[in-house]
Structure formats: structure tokens, C-alpha cells
Design an enzyme around this catalytic site. Structure first.
Site, PDB file in Angstrom:
ATOM      1  N   GLU A 179      77.357 -20.361 101.336  1.00  6.41           N
ATOM      2  CA  GLU A 179      76.938 -21.328 102.020  1.00  6.41           C
ATOM      3  C   GLU A 179      76.533 -20.666 103.504  1.00  6.41           C
ATOM      4  O   GLU A 179      75.669 -20.928 104.083  1.00  6.41           O
ATOM      5  CB  GLU A 179      78.097 -22.646 102.360  1.00  6.41           C
ATOM      6  CG  GLU A 179      77.195 -23.988 102.568  1.00  6.41           C
ATOM      7  CD  GLU A 179      78.075 -25.133 102.357  1.00  6.41           C
ATOM      8  OE1 GLU A 179      79.315 -24.897 102.777  1.00  6.41           O
ATOM      9  OE2 GLU A 179      77.729 -26.124 102.057  1.00  6.41           O
ATOM     10  N   HIS A 196      87.399 -10.789  78.470  1.00  9.42           N
ATOM     11  CA  HIS A 196      87.421 -11.229  77.151  1.00  9.42           C
ATOM     12  C   HIS A 196      86.131 -12.275  77.251  1.00  9.42           C
ATOM     13  O   HIS A 196      85.919 -13.022  76.183  1.00  9.42           O
ATOM     14  CB  HIS A 196      88.402 -11.805  76.570  1.00  9.42           C
ATOM     15  CG  HIS A 196      89.567 -10.995  76.095  1.00  9.42           C
ATOM     16  ND1 HIS A 196      89.600 -10.263  74.762  1.00  9.42           N
ATOM     17  CD2 HIS A 196      90.586 -10.562  76.697  1.00  9.42           C
ATOM     18  CE1 HIS A 196      90.700  -9.465  74.757  1.00  9.42           C
ATOM     19  NE2 HIS A 196      91.034  -9.414  76.028  1.00  9.42           N
ATOM     20  N   LYS A 222      70.661 -34.713 100.366  1.00 11.95           N
ATOM     21  CA  LYS A 222      71.122 -35.796 100.996  1.00 11.95           C
ATOM     22  C   LYS A 222      69.952 -36.993 101.231  1.00 11.95           C
ATOM     23  O   LYS A 222      70.282 -38.021 101.058  1.00 11.95           O
ATOM     24  CB  LYS A 222      71.977 -35.218 102.325  1.00 11.95           C
ATOM     25  CG  LYS A 222      73.129 -34.982 101.983  1.00 11.95           C
ATOM     26  CD  LYS A 222      74.056 -34.685 103.681  1.00 11.95           C
ATOM     27  CE  LYS A 222      75.127 -33.766 103.523  1.00 11.95           C
ATOM     28  NZ  LYS A 222      75.668 -33.368 104.772  1.00 11.95           N
TER      29      LYS A 222
END
Lengths: 479, 479
Positions: A305, A334, A448
């Protein structure tokens, strides 16, 4: 007697180390960074150093002072915890992003791996901790299958008080509390962490009579772990927040060194900056300890960010940013190491190791006759995990994948304070090198606003019209 | 009456959808893929399709038959579960990589989010599940603070029986069981999942008299979730494994379609292949449901380990591979979306959404006078999370970041079987397009061999000498 974190010898013995040998051309070969490249960057480095000092002095980085200016706040938090901990079995954080990732990371690092499954006595008398950082309806509803409302304290964390996710959770909980326990009793079940003056939550807290703590105005979400955002949940689980802050202060001293090769934050930023310049757009963080797994999540927000930006400081379009990837050693050997070894040389891998684990686990001396098992008998899991870490570093070095290693002598509050603060300063410094603003997040506004518009929130008519007029999806592109 | 997954109507209503509008230039602009590019790839696509059919026919992809050839195995597993579930409170998987990620993903998707914290009655009489997939000494030791050995069944999962992490765990547990419960009683506390004939664990299981299940020889670790590796832990937690396999079979039919634009696996592979070709080296998987979070971890292994390869099939050095990144919506909107919106156009973001959550959560109609809260009152968290997902897709589309969306009508065994199988086939197909072997993992050998050498295992003297002669680290590069 002084506390351990006040003793010079102990501090030195707990100093974390940054080993960047495997970043350098002299070790990793042509994909690495040379000293000459760092020397060529000198003017930019000095400019960045100057900017860091100036920003700090001018109040542009208030988070840097958190290790020093919170003695009273620590007292207040600890007193509050003592006054409520017997009354509550469960402490629930309602928060998202920086209000959740830090609290999770610190709690997981310090406490028992199955903390919530221990008896209260084994938890030292402290409540269980749940962090609700999503709005998945199933998760919050399910929480009430395992906790008792009348024994639960809710910590609402949002600076602005307008975070939809957190505030809608709060609205749900508030109504539930008042319905079940009555208005007066409910008050004791909510504690707010928010701005001192501004935003929605401050007047709500004052009006309802909730206990509250302050998020300093100059500290942004992802840099707020060492404010009451992180300190209250930590203290509520019995974590020594004074020592956490002392670790951060100790790292602050190391990060003041103006010799680049002695300054871990500057060097971390410089190496990653140079790596980014040559197209290494992935930053892998891979702790070799379950306790440190969620430090990776916290780092992922901080690095992504802060540095993922469209514009530089002169408003040129730059679209920079390195994508953080969270891995866990030895587990992800793995899962991810095949790619790290053989795939593109597009990464910087940051191992986080631990010198001394809290316990030793012996492998019994059996199956001596089976070659692929016999060598393990009589050894320890401690040796196995550390050896695998070294072997993976070596394998990546051989494959030409740049990597570095941060080592904590132990995982405790003091070393945790160091690593949090190190990454914060390194992020700020990388922002200066990239010539971007590491402290804003304009890119989240579009989503938003689109959400508000879809909900028909007043004032978002224009966005609503834009959304209504977007091209319809092509059914051919849906299978 | 037939089971729901046998009913055509129900199957169709549970069909997952892949929406790739936002991958296409006509929607996302210049960073996208055009239909012309796909048309240009036609010869390569046909070659890949042919290879997929041939490999399947020649036993090169035995995992593709798992939805069809396990009726007896399912019966055996379910009967075993019924016979032991009352006796045990806890089921512990000892496994790593493919032996852990699938079991975790399926259990988290289907069961209660706090499954282990429910009473046995609320768990439907099934034991708790813990998956020990690391060798951190603290974690395994801590487990014994919360479980009772005499009420615990351990499932050792390793095909070769030479996985150091899993086998050393098994050695520790075996000794502990025999010391505490005696040799005879211990036998009942271990169940092995391993190869039918080869490896270390098969003779151990036979000699000790442990119950065991078989991992088919032709199925590799990361493709083994639909073998007893995943089926036994799932059934042990009350999950309907017949329905899981039925979902996979249903997806297999969809993946047989030779019209590329109607085949979700081919299209997923083609779009990602073309994205990789133009430098998009990051594959983000971002479910909007807590239940699906660990599908991301499982996918991360599948995609990374299968496609991250140094050599192509003609032994040319290619160093290909896309790095998977795990994110969670809506949570990581507050952590990663700033970077995804404003950072480099180096990603394909795969949203995984859910049409219908298992529950509805109402937000009370309060704070109507506060604009940034009032619009939430009277709505639901279900609407909020789905709206945020759409808004984020839209924001990324606007910023030119390629993305697609997989939607599950519900999260259940049938839809889960579909998505697992979809990703497996897509991975195989992507391997064909990249002209690499998607089914090996030679890149993990270097690290394993270095570990053996450091432990002084016989036969690794040459590697030991190589390690002893590696250049010493430069102290200047350690801060």
C-alpha cells in the site's frame, strides 16, 4: 532491578541481523546488485536520507516517535486491561487492514500457538482474542456459536469511523448487546480506538459513554501498530507492550546510522529499490517459524500500500510497486520453492529466521536401517528447520535468485518491536528513493466510491450514472 | 430418492461460472487480450488439446480419473470413519505440501469457521482436525497442551515415506504413543496414506499393523486432493466425499468441450498463458468468502510448482512461471488493492465469489443521520461484501488491471469439487501451452540434497564438499 529490556547487554544479545550477502553480485552473480551500483546511487540516497530527517522533524512521520512518547498511554492501557480482564473471557477486535494485521501478527508471534484453545488459567488470566477483519456474514454469525456475549469485550478500531466494514460490524454488535444486556450494561462491553477529535466514532464513543483510546492524527493505518491500535489488543493478551516499544526504540537508533552499509533500513530499501529498477517486481517474505507467519501479512500491507503508486511526487505517471508474497518455511518449500528456484528471476526473497526457538523437540533414534530416515534419528526438529532454511538459501543462491535473511535471536516483544520498526523505516526510505508518497492510498477511493454509488448513498449520483452506463458484459465471455 | 448431486436440475443450479470479460481488450483496454490473439494461438491450442487427450489415455494424468474410479475407496473410507469417530476426539494430519493444503482447504470451505472450538456434539460427532504441516518445534509441542494423546488419531500422509518433515513428525509421535499407551494400543492411533507398494511408509505400516490407504502411483502430491490424501481427512470431519467427487466429475464434462470459448479450463489457461507472454508474472487469487481463503493456498502450490520450470520439453532454458499471490476479499481491499489499482500492470487477478452465503446478516437501521453510516442501516453484510467485490472488479477494470471472476452458486462439496478440478485441468493445459512438464518438480532437489549433506547423510559426501567449499560470507554484508 531494571527490566531486561533496559539492560545494554541483553539488548545487544537480542539485536536482529540483516544478512544481504545473497543480494550481491559477488555471491549471486549477474542477477545481483553490485557495490558500484550502490555507489552510483549515492546522490539519491543522500537526498532520501535528508528527506527522512526533514519529514520526521516536520511532523510528516509521527509514527517514528511512537517508541518515545507513549509512557502515559502504556500506563493507561495496562491499567484498563487489569481492570477488565477478570470480567471478560473474550476480546474481539472489529477492525480491518492496519487495524487488524498488526494485532494478529503480534499476538501470534508472542503467545501460545493455540492461545484461544487454552484454559483461561493457562492464558494467564487474559481473555481469548478474535480479530474480525471481514464482512463475510458466515464468519461473524459463527463467532456467536463459540463466545458468550455477556463475557465479551469488543474493541472497535477505526480512525475515521467511516470504514464501512468495521462500522457495520459495530452497528450489528451494538444492537445485539443492547437487546441482550440492556443499554447501561452494554457500555462496558465496547472500547473504541479512534481519532481524538475527528470522524464518526469519536462523537459516538463520547455520547454512548464508551471507554476509548486515541489514534494520533499524524499516524496512518498501516503505520499504527505501535499506537493503541496494536498496543491494546496486545496488552489484553498479556503481551509486554513496554518491551515492544523498547525494541522499536532500539531499532530506531540503528536506523539513524548515516553509514549506509551499517543501516539496516536504508540498505533494505536500497537493495529492493535497485532490484525493482531491474524488473524484480515481487517481494517474498518467508519466515521459518509459525510464530512469525502473520508478520508476513502485516508486511504485505505495509509494502504494497505504501509503494504501489501511480504518480511520483512530480505527478508523472510511474505505476510503481513491488507485490508482496507471503510464504512460510519450511512448509512452502513443498509449495513455492520449485518456482523460486526454476522460474523467472523476478523476486527478492526475504527469509526471516530464528536463532533460538522457545522449545527443543527431539527426534527419536529409530529406523537407523532406513537411509532416508536414519539420518534424522537422534537429531532435533530445531536443527532440521534451521538446516532446511540454510539449504533453501543455498539452493536459491545457486539458481541466481536474489535473497536476504533477517535473523531474530529469539521471538519476543523486543525483537518483534525491532522488526516491525525496521520494515516501517525501510518502507519510508524506499518511498523516498522511488520519489513517491509512501503515506497515502488514493487508489482505494475508486472502489469505495463505486460501493457507495451502488448502495445509492446521497452525493454519489454521478458515480451511479457512470456505473449504470458502463458497457454490458458480453455473454460470450462467461462460461 | 436420489442424492441431490445425482439430480440434473440441482447440478445445473450449482454450476460454477467463469466470467472473463475483464480480461479482454474490448473491456479492459490495451492491457487485455484480444480475440485475434486467441485465434492466432489456434494451432498451439489444438496441439495442447491433443496432448491432454493423449496423456489422459496413456496414463500420464491418472488424477483425471479420480472422480470415476473410487467407489470402493469411498466406501472403505466412510466405513473406517464410522468405526473410529466415536473413539477419537482429535484427528491430526501429519503431512506437508499437497498432503496438507488440500485437506485444509476442503475442511475450511465446508465446515463451521470455528469447527475445532465447537463441542463434539455440534461437530456432528466427528473429531477435531489439526494439520501439522511444519517442523517448527514450538508448534508440535504446543499441540499437546490442547489435545489428549489417548483420544487422538494420527494420519501420516506421504507417498514416498521419505519426506523428512512428515516422517520425523511420525517418528516423534510413534515413540510418544508407544511410551504412553503401549505398543499394542498405539497401533489403533495411526493411519497411513501412502503408496501401495513403494517407499518407506508402506513396509512400516504393514509391519506395525497400521490401517492404511493408498495414494495411486500415477498421482503426484499437488494433484492428490481427490485421493485418500484429501478424502480421508474430509470424511473424518463429516464432509460428503461422494458429492465432492461428483462435483469434479461434473466439471470434467465441462472441460471436455472442444469449443475453446465454452471450456472453462482451456480458457483459463489460454488467458493466463497470453498474459504471461506479455510479462504478467503474477497470478492473484482473491476469494470473497472466508470459507474459500485456503483454496488460495492450495491453488498457490498447484500453479507455482506445476508451471515454475527452468526447461521446456526440448530442454531449452525458459525459466517460466507465474507467481501466485493469495488475497482475501473484502479484507485485502485494505491491504493490497491500492497496489493492484495503481501499481504495475503485471497481474491477472482472479476473484472467487459466492452467490449465496449460508446465512444472512442484517445491519440495523441506526445512525441514519450520519451520511457515511446511514446508507448501511437496513442493509445486509451479504449485500455489502458482494457490492464491494463488484466495485473492486470495476475499479481494477478502470485502472487497466486484467481480472476475471469465478462464481460459485454456493459453497458446498459439489461446487468445491468443481473448482478444484477446474484449476487442476487448467494447470495441465497451461503446462501444455508453455510446452513444459507440469507434473515434476526437479527444482526442489537442490535444497533437499543440501539438507542431507548438512546432516551428514551417507552418500552425500560430494554435496557436503561443495557446501564446505562455498565462499565464506562477507561480514560487510551483514548488519
Amino acid at each position: 532491578m531494571s527490566k531486561r529490556f533496559e539492560q545494554k547487554d541483553w539488548q545487544e544479545s537480542m539485536r536482529l541481523k540483516l544478512d544481504f550477502n545473497n543480494m550481491m553480485t559477488s555471491y549471486v552473480g549477474e542477477n545481483g546488485i553490485s557495490e558500484a551500483e550502490i555507489a552510483d546511487l549515492q546522490a539519491q540516497i543522500e537526498k532520501a536520507e535528508k528527506a527522512m530527517v526533514e519529514k520526521r522533524a516536520n511532523g510528516g512521520m509521527d509514527w517514528r516517535d511512537l517508541p518515545y512518547n507513549q509512557a502515559d498511554i502504556v500506563k493507561d492501557i495496562n491499567a484498563y486491561v487489569e481492570s477488565v480482564k477478570d470480567e471478560f473471557d473474550t476480546f474481539v477486535v472489529l477492525g480491518i487492514g492496519g487495524s487488524a494485521l498488526g494485532p494478529i501478527a503480534v499476538q501470534q508471534a508472542i503467545n501460545h500457538p493455540y492461545y484461544n484453545e487454552l484454559s483461561k488459567e493457562k492464558r494467564g488470566g487474559y481473555p481469548k482474542l478474535y480479530v474480525m477483519d471481514n464482512i463475510d456474514p458466515e464468519k461473524l454469525v459463527s463467532l456467536f456459536d463459540i463466545i458468550e456475549l455477556d463475557k465479551t469485550l469488543f474493541n472497535v478500531i477505526t480512525k475515521s469511523g467511516s470504514t464501512s466494514e468495521t462500522m457495520s460490524q459495530f452497528m450489528i454488535i451494538k444492537e445485539m448487546l443492547e437487546e441482550k444486556l440492556g443499554k447501561e450494561e452494554s457500555k462496558k462491553h465496547v472500547v473504541c480506538t479512534t481519532d481524538a477529535k475527528n470522524g464518526n466514532l469519536r462523537p459516538i464513543a463520547d455520547k454512548e459513554g464508551y471507554k476509548s483510546f486515541i489514534i494520533p492524527a499524524g499516524v496512518g493505518g498501516r503505520f499504527s501498530e505501535l499506537t493503541p491500535v496494536g498496543l491494546l489488543p496486545a496488552a489484553m493478551c498479556g503481551i509486554d507492550i513496554e518491551e515492544l516499544l523498547a525494541g522499536a526504540a532500539y531499532m530506531d537508533e540503528l536506523c539513524k546510522n548515516d553509514n549506509t552499509f551499517k543501516n539496516p533500513a536504508s540498505m533494505y530499501a536500497i537493495l529492493n529499490y535497485l532490484a525493482m529498477k531491474r524488473g524484480k517486481n515481487i517481494s517474498v517474505i518467508m519466515p521459518y517459524a509459525d510464530t512469525l507467519k502473520y508478520i508476513g501479512d502485516w508486511y504485505a500491507q505495509l509494502w504494497a500500500e505504501s509503494l504501489g503508486k501511480k504518480f511520483d511526487n512530480d505527478k508523472n505517471v510511474v505505476n510503481v510497486g513491488q507485490t508482496p508474497v507471503r510464504a512460510l518455511g519450511a512448509t512452502d518449500q513443498h509449495s513455492q520453492v520449485q518456482l523460486y528456484s526454476e522460474g523467472p528471476k523476478d523476486k527478492v526473497i526475504v527469509f526471516v529466521g530464528v536463532d533460538k526457538y522457545k522449545t527443543t523437540l527431539d527426534i527419536p533414534k529409530i529406523y537407523g536401517d532406513i537411509p532416508s530416515l536414519g539420518f534424522l534419528g537422534g537429531e532435533t526438529h530445531n536443527k532440521l528447520i534451521k538446516t532446511e532454511q540454510m539449504a533453501t538459501e543455498y539452493a536459491l543462491l545457486k539458481s541466481g535468485q536474489t535473497n536476504m535473511t533477517i535473523t531474530l535471536p529469539e521471538v519476543n516483544e523486543f525483537t518483534l518491536g525491532q522488526i516491525l520498526y525496521l520494515f516501517e523505516v525501510a518502507t519510508g526510505f524506499a518511498g523516498e528513493l522511488l520519489d513517491i508518497n509512501a503515506f497515502d492510498q488514493p487508489g482505494v477511493e475508486e472502489g469505495k466510491n463505486a460501493t457507495y454509488a451502488m448502495f445509492g448513498r446521497p452525493g454519489y449520483d454521478e458515480k451511479k450514472a457512470e456505473l449504470d452506463n458502463r458497457p454490458a458484459k458480453n455473454d460470450k465471455y462467461i462460461i
